[in-house]
Design a protein around this motif. Sequence first.
Motif, short mmCIF file in Angstrom:
data_model
loop_
_atom_site.label_atom_id
_atom_site.label_comp_id
_atom_site.label_asym_id
_atom_site.label_seq_id
_atom_site.Cartn_x
_atom_site.Cartn_y
_atom_site.Cartn_z
N ARG A 82 0.82 -1.22 0.00
CA ARG A 82 0.00 0.00 0.00
C ARG A 82 0.85 1.27 0.00
O ARG A 82 0.60 2.21 -0.74
CB ARG A 82 -0.94 0.00 1.20
CG ARG A 82 -1.87 1.21 1.22
CD ARG A 82 -2.79 1.25 2.42
NE ARG A 82 -2.03 1.42 3.64
CZ ARG A 82 -2.13 0.64 4.71
NH1 ARG A 82 -2.97 -0.37 4.74
NH2 ARG A 82 -1.40 0.87 5.79
N GLU A 83 1.89 1.29 0.84
CA GLU A 83 2.66 2.52 1.02
C GLU A 83 3.80 2.70 0.02
O GLU A 83 4.15 3.83 -0.31
CB GLU A 83 3.24 2.58 2.45
CG GLU A 83 2.18 2.61 3.53
CD GLU A 83 1.33 3.85 3.51
OE1 GLU A 83 1.84 4.94 3.18
OE2 GLU A 83 0.13 3.75 3.83
N MET A 84 4.39 1.57 -0.42
CA MET A 84 5.57 1.68 -1.27
C MET A 84 5.44 0.96 -2.62
O MET A 84 6.32 1.06 -3.46
CB MET A 84 6.80 1.16 -0.52
CG MET A 84 7.08 1.94 0.75
SD MET A 84 8.50 1.34 1.66
CE MET A 84 9.82 1.78 0.57
N GLY A 85 4.37 0.17 -2.75
CA GLY A 85 4.19 -0.56 -4.00
C GLY A 85 5.16 -1.72 -4.17
O GLY A 85 5.47 -2.10 -5.30
N ILE A 86 5.65 -2.26 -3.04
CA ILE A 86 6.60 -3.37 -3.10
C ILE A 86 6.10 -4.53 -2.25
O ILE A 86 5.22 -4.37 -1.41
CB ILE A 86 8.02 -2.97 -2.62
CG1 ILE A 86 8.00 -2.52 -1.16
CG2 ILE A 86 8.58 -1.88 -3.52
CD1 ILE A 86 9.37 -2.29 -0.55
#
Length: 103
Positions: A82-86
Motif C-alpha cells: 500500500r505505502e511503497m508498492g513493493i
Amino acid sequence: ETWIINHRAMLNDFFVNGVLEFSVSCLREGKCEVALPFLERALYGNPLHEGIYAQLMEMYINMRWYGKALVVYNQACEILLREMGIVPGPRLSILAGQAKRKG
C-alpha cells in the motif's frame, strides 16, 4: 525547526537499532517474550522497516506462535504494498515459509 526533525530521526534510529540488538540478545537467551513489547513499539513508529517485521517473526517462530508470525508477515505485505508498492524481501518470505511448514 529543521534541527529538531533531524534530531528526532536520529533518536528514532538509535531506538530501533537498540531494540533490534536487544531482541537478538533475548532470542539467544530464550527470553523472547521480554523483547516483544519493544519490537511492537518500534514497529508502530516504523511501519515500513522490514527488519523489525523479520525480528518479530523470528521471535514468534521461536516461541512456536506460527500463526502470529504469519499475521506479522501479512501485515508487512499489506503495508509495504500500500505505502511503497513493493512486496516484502526474501528474509520475510523465508520466515513466512518456516512458519507455514512448522505450523
